[in-house]
Every structure is written in structure tokens, then in C-alpha cells.
Scaffold this motif. Structure first.
Motif, short mmCIF file in Angstrom:
data_model
loop_
_atom_site.label_atom_id
_atom_site.label_comp_id
_atom_site.label_asym_id
_atom_site.label_seq_id
_atom_site.Cartn_x
_atom_site.Cartn_y
_atom_site.Cartn_z
N GLU A 189 0.82 -1.22 0.00
CA GLU A 189 0.00 0.00 0.00
C GLU A 189 0.85 1.27 0.00
O GLU A 189 0.34 2.36 -0.27
N HIS A 190 2.15 1.13 0.30
CA HIS A 190 3.05 2.29 0.37
C HIS A 190 4.30 1.98 -0.46
O HIS A 190 5.40 1.79 0.08
N ALA A 191 4.11 1.94 -1.75
CA ALA A 191 5.22 1.58 -2.65
C ALA A 191 6.36 2.58 -2.58
O ALA A 191 7.50 2.25 -2.91
N ASP A 192 6.06 3.80 -2.15
CA ASP A 192 7.09 4.84 -2.08
C ASP A 192 7.70 4.95 -0.68
O ASP A 192 8.38 5.93 -0.37
N SER A 193 7.49 3.95 0.15
CA SER A 193 8.00 3.98 1.52
C SER A 193 9.52 4.13 1.54
O SER A 193 10.24 3.52 0.74
N LYS A 194 10.01 4.95 2.47
CA LYS A 194 11.46 5.14 2.63
C LYS A 194 12.08 4.10 3.57
O LYS A 194 13.29 4.07 3.74
N ILE A 195 11.24 3.28 4.16
CA ILE A 195 11.76 2.23 5.05
C ILE A 195 12.38 1.14 4.20
O ILE A 195 11.70 0.53 3.37
N ASP A 196 13.66 0.91 4.39
CA ASP A 196 14.34 -0.08 3.55
C ASP A 196 14.77 -1.34 4.30
O ASP A 196 15.25 -2.30 3.69
N THR A 197 14.62 -1.34 5.62
CA THR A 197 15.01 -2.51 6.40
C THR A 197 14.02 -2.76 7.53
O THR A 197 13.76 -1.86 8.34
N VAL A 198 13.48 -3.96 7.56
CA VAL A 198 12.61 -4.39 8.65
C VAL A 198 13.24 -5.64 9.27
O VAL A 198 13.37 -6.67 8.60
N VAL A 199 13.63 -5.51 10.52
CA VAL A 199 14.22 -6.65 11.23
C VAL A 199 13.13 -7.33 12.05
O VAL A 199 12.43 -6.68 12.83
N PHE A 200 12.97 -8.63 11.84
CA PHE A 200 12.11 -9.42 12.71
C PHE A 200 13.04 -10.03 13.76
O PHE A 200 13.78 -10.97 13.48
N ASN A 201 13.01 -9.43 14.93
CA ASN A 201 13.90 -9.85 16.01
C ASN A 201 13.19 -10.89 16.87
O ASN A 201 12.09 -10.64 17.37
N VAL A 202 13.81 -12.03 17.03
CA VAL A 202 13.25 -13.08 17.88
C VAL A 202 14.26 -13.41 18.96
O VAL A 202 15.47 -13.21 18.78
N PHE A 203 13.76 -13.92 20.05
CA PHE A 203 14.65 -14.31 21.14
C PHE A 203 14.62 -15.82 21.38
O PHE A 203 15.63 -16.44 21.63
N LYS A 204 13.43 -16.40 21.25
CA LYS A 204 13.27 -17.83 21.52
C LYS A 204 13.51 -18.66 20.26
O LYS A 204 13.21 -18.23 19.14
N ASP A 205 13.99 -19.87 20.46
CA ASP A 205 14.23 -20.78 19.34
C ASP A 205 12.95 -21.07 18.58
O ASP A 205 12.95 -21.18 17.35
N VAL A 206 11.84 -21.20 19.29
CA VAL A 206 10.57 -21.53 18.64
C VAL A 206 10.18 -20.43 17.65
O VAL A 206 9.70 -20.71 16.54
N ASP A 207 10.39 -19.18 18.04
CA ASP A 207 10.05 -18.07 17.13
C ASP A 207 11.00 -18.01 15.94
O ASP A 207 10.58 -17.71 14.83
N TYR A 208 12.27 -18.31 16.19
CA TYR A 208 13.23 -18.32 15.08
C TYR A 208 12.84 -19.37 14.05
O TYR A 208 12.86 -19.10 12.83
N ALA A 209 12.45 -20.54 14.50
CA ALA A 209 12.05 -21.62 13.58
C ALA A 209 10.82 -21.23 12.78
O ALA A 209 10.73 -21.50 11.57
N ILE A 210 9.87 -20.59 13.44
CA ILE A 210 8.63 -20.17 12.76
C ILE A 210 8.92 -19.13 11.69
O ILE A 210 8.49 -19.26 10.53
N TYR A 211 9.64 -18.08 12.05
CA TYR A 211 9.94 -17.02 11.08
C TYR A 211 10.84 -17.53 9.95
O TYR A 211 10.67 -17.13 8.79
N LYS A 212 11.77 -18.39 10.28
CA LYS A 212 12.65 -18.95 9.25
C LYS A 212 11.83 -19.68 8.21
O LYS A 212 12.08 -19.54 6.99
N GLN A 213 10.85 -20.44 8.64
CA GLN A 213 10.00 -21.16 7.71
C GLN A 213 9.11 -20.21 6.91
O GLN A 213 9.01 -20.33 5.68
N LEU A 214 8.48 -19.28 7.58
CA LEU A 214 7.55 -18.38 6.90
C LEU A 214 8.27 -17.44 5.91
O LEU A 214 7.70 -17.07 4.89
N LEU A 215 9.49 -17.10 6.22
CA LEU A 215 10.27 -16.20 5.34
C LEU A 215 11.09 -16.97 4.30
O LEU A 215 11.76 -16.34 3.47
N ASN A 216 11.06 -18.31 4.37
CA ASN A 216 11.93 -19.14 3.52
C ASN A 216 13.38 -18.70 3.66
O ASN A 216 14.10 -18.51 2.69
N TYR A 217 13.77 -18.49 4.92
CA TYR A 217 15.09 -17.96 5.24
C TYR A 217 16.09 -19.11 5.29
O TYR A 217 15.82 -20.15 5.90
N GLU A 218 17.22 -18.93 4.67
CA GLU A 218 18.24 -19.98 4.68
C GLU A 218 19.23 -19.77 5.81
O GLU A 218 19.50 -18.65 6.19
#
Length: 261
Positions: A232-261
């Protein structure tokens, strides 16, 4: 003045503020001094404090930050605008980090509590509670769920802290209202960052943990909200969004959802 002497002075001043702690003895061990210092910071009232004490506090917190080490978000692996990072959010040098606050907006008053609100206020210093108190005095009402407020970050490596109050889940599954309010938290934080000309933002896992939002459901809402914002904001100046996790369970979830290697 040695570091231990500085901690002793900091502790003595905080003890003066709370008569119930006046007879509390200062530990001998350095690590225990630091724990007591943090615990007393956690319970201190949002009242002005003298500049000499603040200078000593800032020196101590900056030394603690140097020991932990600042994490440069520009060096972290990314997928487009998105970065997944597991660790202590108070180490990130993003333009803003997001704090999962409560409706009082003054930080966590439970000594040494493990919530992110406590961690952020403890690392930023008492100035953050004072800044939040000023915001609350101006508004005159508890902070609504799903909105966002911004303050300086003081002793944190980020420039700002964006505070948002997520929904508390009282049922086994989040309701549609819960999902809407959580999505609103992410959208409000991004809008706040945009309004203030920021280029990067680091999100914690809002509403999980103390607010009982199921981890995977929360991650799905977070990614959906951020994706939708940028569509909705194609002209956004935000160029970096960090998803910060602390627990292993959250890291595993985000890694899967983001297809993060």
C-alpha cells in the motif's frame, strides 16, 4: 572513580528514593551489584533525577552495551527488505526498535523481569520512563491497543523506541479482533517510523509471551501486516525491517515463513 564505586553511588541514590529499600545492603560481588542496580531502576518512579546521577548511569549503561556489543543491522543477511535475527534487541542499531509495552506505557516495574519491556527500559536508562511519563501526561488516558508512540532511545544503540500495546489473548485461539489489533500494532509502528523519517525498524514478537498470543499465529499476522503495508506504500522510505526473535521456537517459525536460509 572505579566502576564498582560508581555502581555503589548509583544504588545508594536509588535506595534513597524508596524508603522500603533503605536498609538493603549493597552486595560485594560486581555482578550482584549490577543486578541490584537494574532491579532498583525497574521500580523507580518517573521523577526527575539529578544530572550527576544521570551521567553516572549513562556511563555504566554504555559500558554494559560495549560488553554486549552493538549489532549492525546492515551486516545481517536479508531477503529484500526483511532481516531475521535472533538475539537481544537492545543490541541492534536500527533507527527504531519496537517495544511491546502495556497500557501504562511506563515500562515493567517487576524487578529483573524477563519481558522485553523490562529489558528495553533497563538498557535505555531511567530517561525512557520519564519520556514515556510525559507522553502519558499529555494524553491523559491509557495507551490504546494497536497504536504506537515514539520516544528517544537514550542509551540504546538505536535512535528511537517505538512503543505499542498488543492485544492480550484470553482464549485458546485469538479472535478476529485480536488479529486485527495485532496487525494494527505493526501498521502503526511502520506509520510512526515513516512519519519520523526513519529507514529501519526492528520488531519484537509483539503480544507473544506475557500477552499469550500463540507464536505462529502472531508471526503470520506480523508478516501479513508488513507485506500489506509495503504494497500500500510503494514509495516507503523504510528499507530494512528486522524481525527480532529471542526464543528458538520463534526463530524456527519465522525462518520457515520467510523461507530464510
Amino acid at each position: 572513580m572505579t566502576r564498582e564505586e560508581r555502581l555503589n553511588k548509583l544504588i545508594e541514590r536509588l535506595k534513597e528514593e524508596r524508603p522500603e529499600y533503605s536498609n538493603l545492603s549493597i552486595p560485594v560481588a560486581f555482578s550482584e551489584k549490577q543486578r541490584l542496580f537494574r532491579a532498583l531502576m525497574n521500580v523507580c518512579s518517573p521523577e526527575p533525577i539529578d544530572s550527576e546521577w544521570l551521567q553516572l548511569q549513562d556511563e555504566e549503561l554504555q559500558e554494559q552495551l560495549a560488553e554486549k556489543g552493538v549489532v549492525d543491522i546492515n551486516t545481517l543477511p536479508r531477503k529484500g527488505k526483511y532481516v531475521l535475527w535472533q538475539g537481544d534487541i537492545t543490541r541492534l542499531n536500527a533507527d527504531a526498535i519496537v517495544n511491546a509495552a502495556n497500557s501504562r506505557m511506563l515500562g515493567c516495574f517487576v524487578p529483573l523481569h524477563g519481558c522485553i519491556d523490562n529489558a528495553i527500559h533497563s538498557a535505555a536508562g531511567v530517561q525512557l520512563r520519564l519520556a514515556c511519563d510525559e507522553l502519558m501526561e499529555r494524553s491523559g488516558v491509557p495507551e490504546p491497543t494497536g497504536k504506537a508512540e515514539i520516544t528517544p532511545a537514550f542509551n540504546l544503540p538505536s535512535k528511537y523506541v517505538i512503543h505499542t500495546v498488543g492485544p492480550i489473548v484470553y482464549t485458546i485461539e485469538p479472535t478476529q479482533k485480536d488479529r486485527y489489533l495485532l496487525e494494527s500494532c505493526y501498521r502503526s509502528c511502520l506509520e510512526c517510523a515513516e512519519t519520523n523519517g526513519l529507514n529501519s525498524i526492528a520488531f519484537c514478537c509483539i503480544s507473544t509471551g506475557e500477552f499469550h498470543y500463540p507464536n505462529r499465529d502472531a508471526a503470520e499476522v506480523a508478516l501479513k501486516a508488513v507485506d500489506r503495508y509495503f504494497k500500500e506504500h510503494a514509495d516507503s522510505k523504510i528499507d530494512t525491517v528486522v524481525f527480532n526473535v529471542f526464543k528458538d521456537v520463534d526463530y524456527a517459525i519465522y525462518k520457515q515463513l520467510l523461507n530464510y536460509e
